[in-house]
Write an enzyme that holds these catalytic residues in place. Structure first.
Site, PDB file in Angstrom:
ATOM      1  N   HIS A 190       0.891  -1.163   0.000  1.00 54.40           N
ATOM      2  CA  HIS A 190       0.000   0.000   0.000  1.00 54.40           C
ATOM      3  C   HIS A 190       0.930   1.213   0.000  1.00 54.40           C
ATOM      4  O   HIS A 190       2.007   1.169   0.603  1.00 54.40           O
ATOM      5  CB  HIS A 190      -0.829   0.110   1.276  1.00 54.40           C
ATOM      6  CG  HIS A 190      -1.699  -1.060   1.596  1.00 54.40           C
ATOM      7  ND1 HIS A 190      -1.233  -2.191   2.200  1.00 54.40           N
ATOM      8  CD2 HIS A 190      -3.025  -1.248   1.425  1.00 54.40           C
ATOM      9  CE1 HIS A 190      -2.233  -3.043   2.380  1.00 54.40           C
ATOM     10  NE2 HIS A 190      -3.334  -2.498   1.922  1.00 54.40           N
ATOM     11  N   ASP A 203       2.422   1.999   3.301  1.00 51.86           N
ATOM     12  CA  ASP A 203       3.396   1.043   3.877  1.00 51.86           C
ATOM     13  C   ASP A 203       4.820   1.445   3.528  1.00 51.86           C
ATOM     14  O   ASP A 203       5.743   1.193   4.300  1.00 51.86           O
ATOM     15  CB  ASP A 203       3.245  -0.373   3.297  1.00 51.86           C
ATOM     16  CG  ASP A 203       1.861  -0.930   3.389  1.00 51.86           C
ATOM     17  OD1 ASP A 203       1.147  -0.578   4.330  1.00 51.86           O
ATOM     18  OD2 ASP A 203       1.508  -1.739   2.503  1.00 51.86           O
TER      19      ASP A 203
HETATM   20  C1  XLS Z   1      -7.399  -6.750   4.561  1.00 48.71           C
HETATM   21  C2  XLS Z   1      -6.907  -6.963   3.216  1.00 48.71           C
HETATM   22  C3  XLS Z   1      -5.774  -6.066   2.773  1.00 48.71           C
HETATM   23  C4  XLS Z   1      -5.642  -6.115   1.290  1.00 48.71           C
HETATM   24  C5  XLS Z   1      -4.884  -4.984   0.687  1.00 48.71           C
HETATM   25  O1  XLS Z   1      -8.152  -7.525   5.107  1.00 48.71           O
HETATM   26  O2  XLS Z   1      -6.590  -8.309   3.069  1.00 48.71           O
HETATM   27  O3  XLS Z   1      -4.588  -6.417   3.419  1.00 48.71           O
HETATM   28  O4  XLS Z   1      -5.060  -7.310   0.866  1.00 48.71           O
HETATM   29  O5  XLS Z   1      -5.451  -3.775   0.949  1.00 48.71           O
END
Ligand code: XLS
Ligand code: NI
Ligand code: NI
Length: 439
Positions: free
Chosen positions: A99, A102
């Site tokens: 993201h 991140d």
């Molecule tokens: C959350 C999601 C997230 C997505 C990416 O539950 O799994 O981590 O994979 O935004």
């Protein structure tokens, strides 16, 4: 590059090895089912869990040090990048996913935030050029900041929608800059808590508007990959709009988005929706929207997204069976959207976790390939539906037999119970075990 981990490169030592820091089943360059394991599995590291997740939960602070020796947030962000590439190198993981937030922390203004992203993505690009590692997909975190408390693309307030669009624009630019072949929409807070305050119709129309804008902009800057929606039924909101694959398919059809979107199926989200992981993959495959996978697992006794590293062999086999039947990954791959448990807090635990997950999917791939080559289960299914190939079944499919013809057919034939055969579930489960545990 400075070494963050006092751990050697993880080698494949085979199933009889007792070295915990070795692969027992994942042999990256071994060919299984016509391709190297690394190409069949396309493992990816998740930046958020692995580089950022420190074990913080509702009841306590973090247990793992994820500062990577950094002193301020940008220093930490830079070090995260170097540490991540060391992990990928040592574990033979070829891809990563992130993201925007991140890789670089949000600043006070959007322009300052974007400058930070430019700086860190330059580092990532350099590290990628040196190592050959690739970006599987990028995404924008439109759920953490308080401005998104009521949603981003589905926010009741247009200013919030505008901010999300601006943020996603930058995340798309980063994805293109880093050569990513995927862009994920996980509807972080795109859902509702109560219909008493919600215009469900407008919210869904707006989500589609945002997605159309994203496609239009991304294509204009050269993005050729796939967009993914990652279904999840609940958490953080009570009702997430992208509930499961079938629901998302209805959304994509309604808003004419099927040409650009596929699914990113997460195992733990499937189980939260009351489905098996394989069910979600099968629905995606049968509707030509199988794209990518977030590999993890939940806990049978817990009703939330625990994001555990996957160790369930049956699930991995049936997952890889679907992947192979879909013809393998194209732009997608297996992203470990998984985190070590809070009590597994040492740097070494990162390696143990990935080894566990990667070996599980390596076993899954090996067994799925055997299952397909064995052919007993596929043959059974084919024979179970054989009545559709000839006679009245073929006539129904060809549109030649309608209700009057079917009535005539049955009047002549009498009862059809003698045409019904056993589903043989237990026999098939036993065949599955036999294939899994024979050498
Ligand atoms: C959350 C999601 C997230 C997505 C990416 O539950 O799994 O981590 O994979 O935004
Ligand atoms: Ni996920
Ligand atoms: Ni999840």
């Amino acid at each position: 590059m400075s070494e963050f981990f006092n751990i050697p490169k993880i080698q494949y030592e085979g199933k009889n090895s007792t070295n915990p820091l070795a692969f027992k089943y994942y042999n990256p360059d071994e060919v299984i089912g016509g391709k190297k394991m690394r190409e069949q599995l396309k493992f990816a590291l998740s930046w958020w869990h692995t580089m950022g997740g420190d074990g913080t939960d509702m009841f306590g602070v973090g247990t793992a040090d994820k500062k990577w020796g950094g002193k301020d947030p940008m220093d930490i962000a830079r070090n995260k990048a170097y540490a991540a590439f060391e992990i990928m190198d040592k574990l033979s993981i070829d891809y990563y996913c992130f993201h925007d937030r991140d890789i670089a922390p949000e600043a006070d203004t959007l322009s300052e935030t974007n400058k930070r992203l430019d700086e860190i993505s330059d580092i990532l690009k350099e590290l990628m050029d040196k190592s050959g590692k690739k970006l599987l997909w990028g995404t924008a975190n439109c759920f953490n900041n308080p401005r998104y408390m009521h949603g981003a693309g589905t926010a009741p307030n247009a200013d919030v929608f505008a901010f999300a669009a601006a943020q996603i624009k930058k995340a798309l630019e980063l994805t293109v800059k880093l050569g990513g072949n995927g862009y994920v929409f996980w509807g972080g807070r795109e859902g509702y808590e109560t219909l008493l305050n919600t215009n469900l119709g407008l919210e869904q129309d707006n989500m589609a508007r945002l997605m159309k804008m994203a496609v239009e902009y991304a294509r204009s800057i050269g993005f050729k990959g796939d967009f993914y929606i990652e279904p999840k039924p609940k958490e953080p909101t009570k009702h997430q709009y992208d509930f499961d694959t079938a629901t998302v398919l209805g959304f994509l059809r309604k808003y004419d988005l099927l040409g650009d979107f596929k699914m990113n199926i997460e195992a733990n989200h499937a189980t939260l929706a009351g489905h098996t992981f394989q069910h979600e993959l099968r629905v995606a495959r049968e509707n030509s929207v199988f794209g990518s996978i977030d590999a993890n697992q939940g806990d049978m006794l817990l009703g939330w997204d625990t994001d555990q590293f996957p160790t369930n062999i049956y699930d991995a086999v049936l997952c890889m069976y679907e992947v192979l039947k879909a013809g393998g990954f194209t732009n997608g791959g297996l992203n470990f959207d998984s985190k070590a448990r809070r009590g597994s807090f040492t740097p070494e635990d990162i390696f143990h976790s990935y080894i566990a997950g990667m070996d599980t999917f390596a076993l899954g791939l090996r067994a799925a390939d055997k299952l397909i080559k064995d052919g007993r289960i596929d043959k059974f299914v084919e024979e179970r539906y054989a009545s559709w190939n000839t006679g009245i079944g073929a006539d129904i499919i060809a549109g030649k037999a309608k209700m009057p013809e079917l009535e005539k057919y049955v009047l002549e034939k009498g009862d059809v119970i003698s045409s019904v055969s056993s589903g043989r579930q237990e026999m098939l489960e036993s065949i599955l075990n036999n294939v899994l545990f024979s050498d």
